[in-house]
Write a protein that holds these residues in place. Structure first.
Motif, PDB file in Angstrom:
ATOM      1  N   GLU A 135       0.818  -1.217   0.000  1.00 15.36           N
ATOM      2  CA  GLU A 135       0.000   0.000   0.000  1.00 15.36           C
ATOM      3  C   GLU A 135       0.850   1.266   0.000  1.00 15.36           C
ATOM      4  O   GLU A 135       0.497   2.256  -0.623  1.00 15.36           O
ATOM      5  CB  GLU A 135      -0.921   0.028   1.221  1.00 15.36           C
ATOM      6  N   THR A 136       1.956   1.243   0.742  1.00 21.08           N
ATOM      7  CA  THR A 136       2.756   2.456   0.921  1.00 21.08           C
ATOM      8  C   THR A 136       3.897   2.595  -0.070  1.00 21.08           C
ATOM      9  O   THR A 136       4.427   3.689  -0.242  1.00 21.08           O
ATOM     10  CB  THR A 136       3.365   2.499   2.338  1.00 21.08           C
ATOM     11  N   GLY A 137       4.304   1.495  -0.668  1.00 25.31           N
ATOM     12  CA  GLY A 137       5.443   1.546  -1.572  1.00 25.31           C
ATOM     13  C   GLY A 137       6.776   1.345  -0.878  1.00 25.31           C
ATOM     14  O   GLY A 137       7.817   1.384  -1.521  1.00 25.31           O
ATOM     15  N   HIS A 138       6.738   1.116   0.431  1.00 29.03           N
ATOM     16  CA  HIS A 138       7.981   0.819   1.145  1.00 29.03           C
ATOM     17  C   HIS A 138       8.487  -0.533   0.667  1.00 29.03           C
ATOM     18  O   HIS A 138       7.715  -1.446   0.397  1.00 29.03           O
ATOM     19  CB  HIS A 138       7.748   0.769   2.669  1.00 29.03           C
ATOM     20  N   ARG A 139       9.803  -0.672   0.594  1.00 36.97           N
ATOM     21  CA  ARG A 139      10.371  -1.919   0.090  1.00 36.97           C
ATOM     22  C   ARG A 139      10.763  -2.897   1.188  1.00 36.97           C
ATOM     23  O   ARG A 139      10.961  -4.069   0.920  1.00 36.97           O
ATOM     24  CB  ARG A 139      11.595  -1.632  -0.771  1.00 36.97           C
ATOM     25  N   SER A 140      10.893  -2.411   2.418  1.00 40.84           N
ATOM     26  CA  SER A 140      11.359  -3.309   3.472  1.00 40.84           C
ATOM     27  C   SER A 140      10.630  -3.037   4.780  1.00 40.84           C
ATOM     28  O   SER A 140      10.061  -1.968   4.984  1.00 40.84           O
ATOM     29  CB  SER A 140      12.870  -3.131   3.685  1.00 40.84           C
ATOM     30  N   HIS A 141      10.714  -4.046   5.648  1.00 39.66           N
ATOM     31  CA  HIS A 141      10.183  -3.877   6.998  1.00 39.66           C
ATOM     32  C   HIS A 141      10.904  -2.716   7.684  1.00 39.66           C
ATOM     33  O   HIS A 141      10.291  -1.904   8.377  1.00 39.66           O
ATOM     34  CB  HIS A 141      10.421  -5.135   7.833  1.00 39.66           C
ATOM     35  N   SER A 158      12.193  -0.014   6.558  1.00 41.84           N
ATOM     36  CA  SER A 158      11.775   1.337   6.176  1.00 41.84           C
ATOM     37  C   SER A 158      10.472   1.732   6.884  1.00 41.84           C
ATOM     38  O   SER A 158      10.299   2.891   7.261  1.00 41.84           O
ATOM     39  CB  SER A 158      11.645   1.468   4.664  1.00 41.84           C
ATOM     40  N   ILE A 159       9.587   0.772   7.094  1.00 39.59           N
ATOM     41  CA  ILE A 159       8.359   1.053   7.855  1.00 39.59           C
ATOM     42  C   ILE A 159       8.727   1.395   9.302  1.00 39.59           C
ATOM     43  O   ILE A 159       8.251   2.385   9.862  1.00 39.59           O
ATOM     44  CB  ILE A 159       7.397  -0.155   7.840  1.00 39.59           C
ATOM     45  N   TYR A 160       9.579   0.563   9.914  1.00 41.69           N
ATOM     46  CA  TYR A 160       9.946   0.804  11.306  1.00 41.69           C
ATOM     47  C   TYR A 160      10.754   2.089  11.475  1.00 41.69           C
ATOM     48  O   TYR A 160      10.627   2.771  12.493  1.00 41.69           O
ATOM     49  CB  TYR A 160      10.666  -0.415  11.887  1.00 41.69           C
ATOM     50  N   ASN A 161      11.546   2.463  10.475  1.00 46.16           N
ATOM     51  CA  ASN A 161      12.246   3.752  10.526  1.00 46.16           C
ATOM     52  C   ASN A 161      11.254   4.908  10.465  1.00 46.16           C
ATOM     53  O   ASN A 161      11.421   5.915  11.159  1.00 46.16           O
ATOM     54  CB  ASN A 161      13.269   3.863   9.392  1.00 46.16           C
ATOM     55  N   GLY A 184       8.266   9.131  13.596  1.00 43.06           N
ATOM     56  CA  GLY A 184       6.949   9.694  13.844  1.00 43.06           C
ATOM     57  C   GLY A 184       6.135   9.908  12.580  1.00 43.06           C
ATOM     58  O   GLY A 184       5.147  10.632  12.589  1.00 43.06           O
ATOM     59  N   LEU A 185       6.535   9.254  11.482  1.00 43.35           N
ATOM     60  CA  LEU A 185       5.872   9.440  10.197  1.00 43.35           C
ATOM     61  C   LEU A 185       4.935   8.301   9.834  1.00 43.35           C
ATOM     62  O   LEU A 185       4.363   8.289   8.744  1.00 43.35           O
ATOM     63  CB  LEU A 185       6.927   9.611   9.095  1.00 43.35           C
ATOM     64  N   PHE A 186       4.762   7.355  10.752  1.00 44.88           N
ATOM     65  CA  PHE A 186       3.861   6.227  10.523  1.00 44.88           C
ATOM     66  C   PHE A 186       3.374   5.743  11.876  1.00 44.88           C
ATOM     67  O   PHE A 186       4.098   5.834  12.877  1.00 44.88           O
ATOM     68  CB  PHE A 186       4.602   5.096   9.787  1.00 44.88           C
ATOM     69  N   THR A 187       2.176   5.242  11.921  1.00 43.94           N
ATOM     70  CA  THR A 187       1.623   4.766  13.189  1.00 43.94           C
ATOM     71  C   THR A 187       2.285   3.458  13.616  1.00 43.94           C
ATOM     72  O   THR A 187       2.795   2.711  12.780  1.00 43.94           O
ATOM     73  CB  THR A 187       0.101   4.538  13.078  1.00 43.94           C
ATOM     74  N   THR A 188       2.257   3.197  14.896  1.00 51.01           N
ATOM     75  CA  THR A 188       2.776   1.934  15.402  1.00 51.01           C
ATOM     76  C   THR A 188       1.772   0.831  15.084  1.00 51.01           C
ATOM     77  O   THR A 188       0.576   1.091  14.948  1.00 51.01           O
ATOM     78  CB  THR A 188       3.001   1.987  16.927  1.00 51.01           C
TER      79      THR A 188
END
Length: 81
Positions: free
Chosen positions: A12-18, A20-23, A28-32
């Motif tokens: 959905e977001t276009g992130h390539r890795s886990h 990058s989501i956790y970063n 503070g740019l993504f919900t937990t």
């Protein structure tokens, strides 16, 4: 409301890795994630969509952080009733 697992969140977001989501979470740019098992997390689909919409609209990082804070506050509001 549905909960998205990590592969769906990345799609959905276009992130390539886990990582990058956790970063993004640390910044503070993504919900937990919410616990959906002993060792698994998921993200409410409406939160992922709201963050994507903010990015598409060209919101600044500061505005996205504020959105993330509001989304976290909404979680508490929903579950303290």
């Amino acid at each position: 409301m549905s909960i998205l697992r990590m592969p769906a969140v990345k799609a959905e977001t276009g992130h390539r890795s886990h990582a990058s989501i956790y970063n993004a979470i640390k910044a503070g740019l993504f919900t937990t994630g919410v616990a959906i098992g002993q060792r698994s997390k998921g993200w409410p689909d409406h939160e992922v969509k709201a963050i994507n919409a903010a990015r598409i609209a060209g919101k600044s990082e500061a505005e996205i952080r504020e959105l993330v804070n509001r989304l976290h506050a909404k979680r508490l509001e929903l579950f303290t009733v």
